[in-house]
Design a protein around this motif. Structure first.
Motif, PDB file in Angstrom:
ATOM      1  N   ILE A  27      37.845  41.259  23.799  1.00 18.37           N
ATOM      2  CA  ILE A  27      38.451  39.945  23.606  1.00 18.37           C
ATOM      3  C   ILE A  27      39.920  40.134  23.241  1.00 18.37           C
ATOM      4  CG2 ILE A  27      38.379  37.813  22.252  1.00 18.37           C
ATOM      5  CD1 ILE A  27      35.357  38.549  21.714  1.00 18.37           C
ATOM      6  N   SER A  28      40.795  39.440  23.963  1.00 17.59           N
ATOM      7  CA  SER A  28      42.234  39.522  23.696  1.00 17.59           C
ATOM      8  C   SER A  28      42.579  38.774  22.422  1.00 17.59           C
ATOM      9  CB  SER A  28      43.018  38.937  24.863  1.00 17.59           C
ATOM     10  OG  SER A  28      42.804  39.700  26.022  1.00 17.59           O
ATOM     11  N   THR A  29      43.650  39.237  21.777  1.00  8.84           N
ATOM     12  CA  THR A  29      44.184  38.559  20.590  1.00  8.84           C
ATOM     13  C   THR A  29      45.609  38.125  20.915  1.00  8.84           C
ATOM     14  OG1 THR A  29      45.147  40.543  19.581  1.00  8.84           O
ATOM     15  CG2 THR A  29      42.814  40.087  19.090  1.00  8.84           C
ATOM     16  N   LYS A  30      46.273  37.510  19.948  1.00 10.13           N
ATOM     17  CA  LYS A  30      47.654  37.065  20.188  1.00 10.13           C
ATOM     18  C   LYS A  30      48.625  38.243  20.298  1.00 10.13           C
ATOM     19  CE  LYS A  30      48.695  36.163  15.330  1.00 10.13           C
ATOM     20  NZ  LYS A  30      49.092  35.170  14.346  1.00 10.13           N
ATOM     21  N   ILE A  31      48.185  39.445  19.930  1.00 14.01           N
ATOM     22  CA  ILE A  31      48.944  40.674  20.184  1.00 14.01           C
ATOM     23  C   ILE A  31      48.147  41.426  21.248  1.00 14.01           C
ATOM     24  CG2 ILE A  31      49.855  42.812  19.239  1.00 14.01           C
ATOM     25  CD1 ILE A  31      50.016  41.442  16.506  1.00 14.01           C
ATOM     26  N   PRO A  32      48.667  41.520  22.478  1.00 18.74           N
ATOM     27  CA  PRO A  32      47.875  42.033  23.605  1.00 18.74           C
ATOM     28  C   PRO A  32      47.226  43.397  23.389  1.00 18.74           C
ATOM     29  CG  PRO A  32      49.940  41.104  24.386  1.00 18.74           C
ATOM     30  CD  PRO A  32      50.006  41.099  22.881  1.00 18.74           C
ATOM     31  N   GLU A  33      47.868  44.300  22.662  1.00 18.66           N
ATOM     32  CA  GLU A  33      47.303  45.644  22.486  1.00 18.66           C
ATOM     33  C   GLU A  33      46.164  45.689  21.470  1.00 18.66           C
ATOM     34  OE1 GLU A  33      51.631  45.931  23.628  1.00 18.66           O
ATOM     35  OE2 GLU A  33      50.490  44.785  22.177  1.00 18.66           O
ATOM     36  N   ALA A  66      45.862  43.612  11.400  1.00 19.59           N
ATOM     37  CA  ALA A  66      46.771  44.550  12.051  1.00 19.59           C
ATOM     38  C   ALA A  66      48.149  43.903  12.121  1.00 19.59           C
ATOM     39  CB  ALA A  66      46.284  44.888  13.456  1.00 19.59           C
ATOM     40  N   VAL A  67      49.197  44.656  11.728  1.00 21.44           N
ATOM     41  CA  VAL A  67      50.575  44.163  11.755  1.00 21.44           C
ATOM     42  C   VAL A  67      51.387  45.064  12.674  1.00 21.44           C
ATOM     43  CG1 VAL A  67      52.657  43.693  10.397  1.00 21.44           C
ATOM     44  CG2 VAL A  67      50.399  43.308   9.381  1.00 21.44           C
ATOM     45  N   ASP A  68      52.086  44.478  13.617  1.00 21.71           N
ATOM     46  CA  ASP A  68      52.882  45.222  14.586  1.00 21.71           C
ATOM     47  C   ASP A  68      54.145  45.763  13.926  1.00 21.71           C
ATOM     48  OD1 ASP A  68      54.210  46.244  16.793  1.00 21.71           O
ATOM     49  OD2 ASP A  68      53.833  44.497  18.058  1.00 21.71           O
ATOM     50  N   MET A  69      54.265  47.089  13.868  1.00 21.79           N
ATOM     51  CA  MET A  69      55.420  47.764  13.251  1.00 21.79           C
ATOM     52  C   MET A  69      56.354  48.359  14.312  1.00 21.79           C
ATOM     53  SD  MET A  69      54.784  47.228  10.051  1.00 21.79           S
ATOM     54  CE  MET A  69      56.031  48.242   9.267  1.00 21.79           C
ATOM     55  N   ARG A  70      56.174  47.982  15.570  1.00 25.65           N
ATOM     56  CA  ARG A  70      56.966  48.534  16.669  1.00 25.65           C
ATOM     57  C   ARG A  70      58.193  47.653  16.918  1.00 25.65           C
ATOM     58  NH1 ARG A  70      52.879  48.048  21.209  1.00 25.65           N
ATOM     59  NH2 ARG A  70      52.810  46.021  20.179  1.00 25.65           N
ATOM     60  N   GLU A  71      59.359  48.154  16.546  1.00 20.28           N
ATOM     61  CA  GLU A  71      60.589  47.346  16.589  1.00 20.28           C
ATOM     62  C   GLU A  71      60.910  46.776  17.966  1.00 20.28           C
ATOM     63  OE1 GLU A  71      63.845  48.310  13.426  1.00 20.28           O
ATOM     64  OE2 GLU A  71      63.258  50.188  14.421  1.00 20.28           O
ATOM     65  N   LYS A  72      60.596  47.472  19.021  1.00 22.05           N
ATOM     66  CA  LYS A  72      60.964  46.998  20.362  1.00 22.05           C
ATOM     67  C   LYS A  72      59.884  46.130  21.000  1.00 22.05           C
ATOM     68  CE  LYS A  72      64.187  50.702  21.051  1.00 22.05           C
ATOM     69  NZ  LYS A  72      64.556  51.927  21.699  1.00 22.05           N
ATOM     70  N   SER A  73      58.845  45.840  20.261  1.00 24.85           N
ATOM     71  CA  SER A  73      57.747  45.029  20.768  1.00 24.85           C
ATOM     72  C   SER A  73      58.076  43.541  20.667  1.00 24.85           C
ATOM     73  CB  SER A  73      56.482  45.326  19.951  1.00 24.85           C
ATOM     74  OG  SER A  73      55.491  44.368  20.209  1.00 24.85           O
ATOM     75  N   GLU A  74      57.588  42.765  21.626  1.00 25.66           N
ATOM     76  CA  GLU A  74      57.756  41.303  21.574  1.00 25.66           C
ATOM     77  C   GLU A  74      57.000  40.690  20.400  1.00 25.66           C
ATOM     78  OE1 GLU A  74      56.869  39.347  25.263  1.00 25.66           O
ATOM     79  OE2 GLU A  74      58.143  40.709  26.420  1.00 25.66           O
ATOM     80  N   THR A  75      56.014  41.417  19.874  1.00 20.95           N
ATOM     81  CA  THR A  75      55.216  40.897  18.753  1.00 20.95           C
ATOM     82  C   THR A  75      55.535  41.622  17.441  1.00 20.95           C
ATOM     83  OG1 THR A  75      53.382  42.356  19.378  1.00 20.95           O
ATOM     84  CG2 THR A  75      53.338  40.101  20.252  1.00 20.95           C
ATOM     85  N   GLY A 130      44.462  38.671  12.363  1.00 20.01           N
ATOM     86  CA  GLY A 130      43.413  38.787  11.359  1.00 20.01           C
ATOM     87  C   GLY A 130      42.078  38.348  11.932  1.00 20.01           C
ATOM     88  N   VAL A 131      41.035  39.123  11.663  1.00 22.33           N
ATOM     89  CA  VAL A 131      39.714  38.880  12.231  1.00 22.33           C
ATOM     90  C   VAL A 131      38.653  39.136  11.172  1.00 22.33           C
ATOM     91  CG1 VAL A 131      38.073  39.621  14.015  1.00 22.33           C
ATOM     92  CG2 VAL A 131      40.509  39.641  14.508  1.00 22.33           C
ATOM     93  N   LEU A 132      37.656  38.263  11.097  1.00 22.50           N
ATOM     94  CA  LEU A 132      36.504  38.539  10.240  1.00 22.50           C
ATOM     95  C   LEU A 132      35.584  39.511  10.967  1.00 22.50           C
ATOM     96  CD1 LEU A 132      35.561  35.063   8.718  1.00 22.50           C
ATOM     97  CD2 LEU A 132      36.375  37.084   7.492  1.00 22.50           C
ATOM     98  N   LEU A 133      35.310  40.623  10.320  1.00 22.26           N
ATOM     99  CA  LEU A 133      34.359  41.600  10.832  1.00 22.26           C
ATOM    100  C   LEU A 133      33.196  41.644   9.860  1.00 22.26           C
ATOM    101  CD1 LEU A 133      36.776  44.583  11.642  1.00 22.26           C
ATOM    102  CD2 LEU A 133      36.009  42.762  13.185  1.00 22.26           C
TER     103      LEU A 133
END
Length: 181
Positions: free
Chosen positions: A4-10, A83-92, A98-101
């Motif tokens: 399932i895709s999230t708002k951050i594609p990766e 999960a928080v995107d720490m990649r400076e050159k990423s669009e996100t 955040g997901v309930l597991l």
């Protein structure tokens, strides 16, 4: 396995097919060919298992060396996993998912390299297991503040009470000061 895709594609949610009857259930939690087709070629080298009580927050962690991708799931209880995107050159860059597991929904979350990761226990306790793409390196670990306003994570805090944190997480870096990828 359903991806399932999230708002951050990766970042992907994995939902297993569960086969159950009066005896219990069976499910596959990982199959390399399917996972690699959707998430990219990945080799896992370490599995971890932790148990935490309600209100404990672990994170937001990542390593600047021996960078780890993590495939995470809960075998008992429930957590809010982030999960928080720490990649400076990423669009996100700077965005979060955040997901309930839980033991009940049997979902997993794929957190690729380049992301900070953390979870908050919403049930009485939770057992959390995860696969890593590289080995733990405490000298390269970074902790980002769980409540950094520039990230703005909406943690589902039980009764609005501040979470229980380790000393390392209590002293986490602000997002703007943390090393990036």
């Amino acid at each position: 396995m359903k991806f399932i895709s999230t708002k951050i594609p990766e970042v992907k949610i994995l939902e297993p097919k569960v086969f159950g009857d009066e005896r219990g259930y069976f499910m596959e939690t990982y199959k390399a060919p399917e996972f690699n087709e959707v998430c990219g070629d990945t080799v896992f080298v370490q599995d971890n298992h932790s148990k935490s009580g309600q209100g404990i927050l672990r994170g937001l962690h990542y390593q600047v060396e021996n960078t780890q991708g993590k495939l995470v799931r809960v075998v008992s209880g429930e957590v809010f996993d982030v999960a928080v995107d720490m990649r400076e050159k990423s669009e996100t860059f700077g965005h979060w998912v955040g997901v309930l597991l839980s033991e009940a929904n049997k979902r997993q979350l794929w957190v690729p390299e380049g992301f900070a990761h953390g979870f908050y226990v919403t049930s009485e306790y939770a057992e959390f297991v995860y696969k890593c793409t590289d080995y733990y390196n405490p000298k390269a670990e970074v902790s980002v503040r769980w409540d950094d306003p520039s990230i703005g994570i909406q943690w589902p805090l039980v009764n609005g009470v501040k979470p229980i944190l380790s000393e390392k997480d209590e002293n986490g870096l602000p997002f703007l000061d943390a090393p990036k990828f």
